[in-house]
Design a protein around this motif. Structure first.
Motif, PDB file in Angstrom:
ATOM      1  N   CYS A  99       0.852  -1.183   0.000  1.00 50.14           N
ATOM      2  CA  CYS A  99       0.000   0.000   0.000  1.00 50.14           C
ATOM      3  C   CYS A  99       0.889   1.234   0.000  1.00 50.14           C
ATOM      4  N   ASN A 100       0.267   2.410  -0.104  1.00 45.58           N
ATOM      5  CA  ASN A 100       0.996   3.645   0.172  1.00 45.58           C
ATOM      6  C   ASN A 100       1.267   3.735   1.671  1.00 45.58           C
ATOM      7  N   VAL A 101       0.207   3.644   2.468  1.00 41.74           N
ATOM      8  CA  VAL A 101       0.360   3.586   3.918  1.00 41.74           C
ATOM      9  C   VAL A 101      -0.798   2.760   4.464  1.00 41.74           C
ATOM     10  N   CYS A 102      -0.494   1.807   5.343  1.00 41.10           N
ATOM     11  CA  CYS A 102      -1.527   0.940   5.918  1.00 41.10           C
ATOM     12  C   CYS A 102      -0.902   0.128   7.039  1.00 41.10           C
ATOM     13  N   GLU A 103      -1.774  -0.471   7.852  1.00 42.90           N
ATOM     14  CA  GLU A 103      -1.332  -1.456   8.826  1.00 42.90           C
ATOM     15  C   GLU A 103      -1.386  -2.822   8.141  1.00 42.90           C
ATOM     16  N   SER A 104      -0.336  -3.595   8.266  1.00 43.54           N
ATOM     17  CA  SER A 104      -0.281  -4.897   7.592  1.00 43.54           C
ATOM     18  C   SER A 104       0.454  -5.885   8.479  1.00 43.54           C
ATOM     19  N   GLU A 105       0.167  -7.150   8.269  1.00 45.31           N
ATOM     20  CA  GLU A 105       0.815  -8.191   9.054  1.00 45.31           C
ATOM     21  C   GLU A 105       2.168  -8.549   8.460  1.00 45.31           C
ATOM     22  N   LEU A 106       3.065  -8.984   9.330  1.00 51.21           N
ATOM     23  CA  LEU A 106       4.352  -9.478   8.869  1.00 51.21           C
ATOM     24  C   LEU A 106       4.148 -10.679   7.960  1.00 51.21           C
ATOM     25  N   PRO A 107       4.979 -10.845   6.919  1.00 51.58           N
ATOM     26  CA  PRO A 107       6.271 -10.199   6.718  1.00 51.58           C
ATOM     27  C   PRO A 107       6.226  -8.873   5.953  1.00 51.58           C
TER      28      PRO A 107
END
Length: 365
Positions: free
Chosen positions: A159-167
């Motif tokens: 994404c441009n900016v987002c919360e995401s899970e590892l990895p």
């Protein structure tokens, strides 16, 4: 049609290089340095890797190709090009290790064993790892082997900016024999260039800042990993203390490791390396050279250049342009991507916009 126009048309058809010559005379370098073409018509040239016998391997992103460039007469100009693979999924990242070429697609790592011994025959690729996410947004790779013999792989934010899970938003370390992975750094939005400090062995990397916060925020970053698993702030904190307007997590934001250097907003810092050749002046030894691909959505363009970062141990002494001229006013004719040192101490620079590889060398006056 006049004879003059007819002649021009014939030249365009028969000798396209005559009418598409890149304006290398516009590139400005420090005194004593010069730039020349190493290879042309290398479609969408991205990361490079140098074989033991001098073969220059080049990945691509949009083209889907992997190339081998051979300079058979040692005149620092490639005289043959071999397409090793085509129609791959953004095979931008390459690494050469123990006689084998490693190619990173978005979701897979391949190995071509003993490739220089078999060229022009291409060995059958071996699948090394296939557990990477298959999302293309920031999914193209830059890979290299560390001093520990492990392969380092970034996984950009989807994404441009987002919360995401590892990895996602991390840099991984892969043991290519056991397939064991370790997360080396978190909170890394999109790194497309890194190298290891020649004295400390620490991982240093560039990271692209998020978009849509205006022309001047946030900066791209130059970072170093001082502790395995450390957090670099994304998406909650950018640079040293710029809070994201959309996402907040104070607990994680407090873990943010500030960058070694803010590189400028939207410059798109990609490939970087510690210069360890013996050709350039002493002031370049162990300094960092960074390729800035250039902005795509800023109201006035920035980047499109090579920058030098001079260090005193781990402290920045200076940050200055090294090669400029790909941007003329608001028009650009080239976009540097990656940097690699040849055995003679000169450097190669890949350009995915001009489909070119340049060689920059130094000679005392």
């Amino acid at each position: 049609m006049s004879c003059k126009n007819l002649n021009i048309l014939i030249l365009c058809l028969l000798f396209p290089c005559l009418v598409k010559a890149l304006p290398l005379d516009k590139i400005k370098l420090p005194q004593g340095f010069s730039i020349e073409m190493y290879a042309e018509n290398i479609e969408n040239a991205r990361q490079m890797a140098l074989g033991d016998n001098g073969t220059v391997f080049v990945g691509s992103r949009k083209a889907g190709n992997v190339y081998a460039l051979i300079d058979s007469n040692n005149d620092f100009k490639a005289d043959s090009k071999i397409i090793i693979a085509s129609n791959l999924f953004m095979p931008s990242g390459l690494a050469f290790h123990n006689g084998s070429l490693y190619v990173a697609e978005v979701d897979k790592i391949w190995r071509y064993r003993n490739i220089e011994k078999t060229l022009p025959q291409i060995p059958t690729p071996e699948l090394v790892y296939d557990k990477l996410p298959n999302i293309s947004h920031h999914g193209w790779k830059f890979i290299t082997f560390g001093p520990d013999g492990k392969l380092y792989i970034p996984v950009g934010a989807p994404c441009n900016v987002c919360e995401s899970e590892l990895p996602f938003a991390s840099i991984l370390r892969l043991d290519v024999e056991t397939q064991e992975t370790v997360i080396v750094a978190k909170g890394v939005r999109n790194s497309v260039g890194f190298d290891f400090h020649p004295q400390t062995g620490e991982l240093w990397f560039t990271d692209n800042g998020r978009d849509m916060m205006g022309d001047n925020l946030p900066d791209d970053e130059l970072n170093r990993v001082t502790q395995e698993g450390q957090h670099l702030g994304f998406p909650y904190i950018h640079n040293t203390d710029i809070a994201d307007p959309e996402y907040r997590n104070d607990q994680i934001a407090n873990l943010n490791t500030p960058p070694v250097l803010a590189l400028g907003a939207h410059v798109a810092a990609l490939g970087m390396m510690f210069y360890q050749g013996e050709q350039f002046p002493e002031s370049y030894q162990n300094s960092i050279i960074i390729a800035q691909h250039g902005s795509w959505n800023r109201s006035s363009k920035v980047g499109y250049r090579l920058m030098q970062v001079e260090l005193d141990k781990n402290e920045v002494k200076s940050y200055n342009p090294f090669a400029t001229g790909w941007l003329q006013g608001e028009e650009s004719w080239g976009r540097p991507v990656d940097i690699m040192t040849l055995n003679d101490g000169s450097i190669l620079v890949s350009d995915d916009f001009a489909d070119a590889i340049y060689r920059i060398s130094y000679k005392k006056s």
